[in-house]
Scaffold this active site. Structure first.
Site, PDB file in Angstrom:
ATOM      1  N   HIS A 262      50.541  -1.911 -16.253  1.00  0.00           N
ATOM      2  CA  HIS A 262      50.062  -0.529 -16.391  1.00  0.00           C
ATOM      3  C   HIS A 262      48.625  -0.498 -16.913  1.00  0.00           C
ATOM      4  CE1 HIS A 262      50.656   3.849 -17.332  1.00  0.00           C
ATOM      5  NE2 HIS A 262      49.738   3.572 -18.248  1.00  0.00           N
ATOM      6  N   GLU A 263      48.389  -1.190 -18.006  1.00  0.00           N
ATOM      7  CA  GLU A 263      47.054  -1.156 -18.610  1.00  0.00           C
ATOM      8  C   GLU A 263      46.020  -1.858 -17.727  1.00  0.00           C
ATOM      9  OE1 GLU A 263      46.701   0.877 -20.873  1.00  0.00           O
ATOM     10  OE2 GLU A 263      48.763   1.088 -21.573  1.00  0.00           O
ATOM     11  N   HIS A 266      44.549   0.665 -15.415  1.00  0.00           N
ATOM     12  CA  HIS A 266      43.451   1.376 -16.083  1.00  0.00           C
ATOM     13  C   HIS A 266      42.186   0.516 -16.093  1.00  0.00           C
ATOM     14  CE1 HIS A 266      45.460   4.935 -17.579  1.00  0.00           C
ATOM     15  NE2 HIS A 266      46.362   4.252 -18.257  1.00  0.00           N
ATOM     16  N   GLU A 292      45.349   7.833 -14.835  1.00  0.00           N
ATOM     17  CA  GLU A 292      46.768   7.479 -14.868  1.00  0.00           C
ATOM     18  C   GLU A 292      47.294   7.163 -13.473  1.00  0.00           C
ATOM     19  OE1 GLU A 292      48.388   6.719 -17.403  1.00  0.00           O
ATOM     20  OE2 GLU A 292      47.088   7.534 -18.968  1.00  0.00           O
TER      21      GLU A 292
END
Length: 493
Positions: A262-263, A266, A292
């Site tokens: 997830h990160e 980003h 997001e």
């Protein structure tokens, strides 16, 4: 470069450098700073926020913005001027004293939360949160009066320009008409499927090595970023120096692995923002919803897909070996398991929107003055039972204290997660049509074509276009939540 625009360009470049320092100091406070450094760090960051506020709201900046509006600028410069004006107008609404007070209160609340959450100390947390809420309401009121919109919408616009609670109510209202039934159907369907929890312990260093290898597979540039540990996973830093964090649990490794994915989504967005515009507002990420969308495209659209899981399975075995519950078939099932739970960041993608809607409804009521901080635990429990069938009475740590966002006044952020999930589904389905070999590429671990598509359609544009225009340019239409429903039904039914 014209005269007034050049002065603005140089001023915003200077602000960007101060922002760089603030971002790294904020990362350090979350990941490295010893506990007793908190007070001094809070004061330093508050001082920095006041300094940047003074520079941004100086009288001459307003004059230059007016003059630059009449100068001959190219398309990118015009977009940059638009973003400069937006930054200036947002900052000029707030008195210096409020900027400083909110920074101090937020830092104090966040640092205390790191300890209070562990000890389930709602009363201690609530005392700090009340001050943050009071100051956030003051900010919201000033922004509301200037823009002629509701207090909550004024804060929402900081994170997702152009979005309103009226639009969100329509989007989330539609979700409520079909998602609960789909969630229940899938939960019942999966009851007949055997899933075995892999037997730990899972060595923390091996989890870290797995995370690093997955980041490498996802194209993370380690020359311009790093992975660390924090109480709440996040992506911080600046495009030239991106800092991401995760957290580890020896009993299971999937949460940390998916958190890293997830990160990294980003981070890839940040690392690939337009380098020729860096230091200018037009180089920034378009919105938090778009941000997001990149993290959730990586985590949910890509990371939880069977092709990707097949490609990283050997990396998992390399670290943890063959053990009960770690055969390939079970590994797939574990990552597509639907089971409502307490924790938002660990939620499956069918349960996740309920976590977001709950927070949206509470924070909107909180900012509008319809509820108070002391009402939050009961409201939280009521909505968790209604939406996910989970009781959180007395469990503040895994309930209303689990997130970091409210500690520093991040009211208006939460809706961007579900907006991001919707954007991600729309983008990924479009990318699949544009790249006929994509699924086979993913199985082989070759994500080059996908990253090139994202670079061409999202990353390189920064804030040049509005969110609606960016998504329309990439997919042929503005946000269409039908893509999200199609994705969920195709994957889970």
């Amino acid at each position: 470069m014209t005269i007034a625009y050049k002065k603005l360009h140089d001023t915003f470049a200077r602000l960007s450098r101060f922002g760089h320092l603030s971002a790294i100091a904020g990362w350090d406070a979350a990941a490295m700073m010893p506990p007793e450094g908190g007070q001094a760090r809070s004061e330093a960051l508050a001082e920095l926020s006041v300094l940047t506020h003074q520079i941004l709201t100086a009288k001459q900046v307003g004059e230059w913005l007016e003059q630059a509006g009449g100068e001959q600028l190219n398309d990118v410069e015009q977009a940059n001027l638009r973003e400069m004006r937006r930054h200036y107008q947002q900052a000029a609404l707030l008195p210096e004293s409020l900027v400083q007070a909110k920074s101090l209160a937020g830092a104090r609340c966040e640092q205390a939360w790191r300890i209070q959450r562990k000890s389930n100390d709602w009363e201690g947390f609530a005392d700090n949160l009340k001050e943050v809420v009071k100051l956030s309401r003051q900010e919201a009121q000033l922004r509301s009066e200037a823009a002629g919109i509701s207090r909550y919408d004024a804060l929402l616009d900081l994170y997702e320009p152009g979005m309103t609670s009226q639009k969100l109510d329509v989007l989330f209202g539609d979700l409520k008409t079909w998602l609960p039934d789909l969630l229940q159907t899938v939960v019942e369907k999966q009851k007949s499927e055997t899933r075995i929890a892999p037997q730990g312990p899972f060595d923390i260093e091996k989890q870290r090595q797995l995370g690093l290898k997955v980041m490498e597979r996802l194209g993370f540039n380690f020359g311009a970023g790093r992975l660390d540990v924090s109480a709440h996973p996040f992506c911080g830093g600046v495009p030239q120096d991106v800092r991401i964090t995760t957290r580890y649990n020896e009993d299971e490794f999937l949460s940390a692995m998916m958190g890293v994915i997830h990160e990294t989504g980003h981070a890839r967005y940040e690392q690939n923002l337009p380098k020729e515009w860096l230091g200018q507002p037009v180089s920034n990420a378009r919105s938090m919803g778009v941000h997001e969308s990149q993290s959730l495209l990586f985590e949910m659209q890509l990371g939880c897909s069977e092709p990707f899981l097949k490609s990283v399975y050997p990396l998992v075995i390399e670290q943890f070996g063959h053990r009960k519950g770690l055969d390939e078939s079970n590994f797939m099932k574990l990552n597509q398991r639907v089971q409502p739970g307490f924790i938002r960041v660990d939620a499956d993608e069918l349960s996740y929107p309920a976590h977001v809607i709950l927070r949206y409804e509470i924070e909107k009521a909180l900012m509008e003055g319809d509820v108070e901080v002391d009402d939050i635990p009961a409201l939280w429990n009521s909505k968790m039972k209604e939406y996910l069938g989970i009781n959180t009475v007395g469990n503040y740590r895994d309930g209303c204290m689990q997130d970091i966002h409210w500690t520093d006044g991040g009211f208006g952020y939460f809706p961007t997660y579900t907006l991001g999930a919707m954007y991600a589904a729309q983008l990924f389905q479009t990318a699949n049509k544009a790249i006929p070999t994509l699924q086979d590429d993913i199985v082989r671990g070759d994500l080059t074509a996908l990253f090139q598509w994202l670079q061409q359609n999202i990353w390189q544009h920064g804030s040049r276009f509005s969110t609606d225009q960016l998504i329309k340019n990439a997919t042929g239409e503005t946000l269409n939540p039908a893509f999200f429903r199609t994705h969920l039904e195709n994957r889970y039914l």
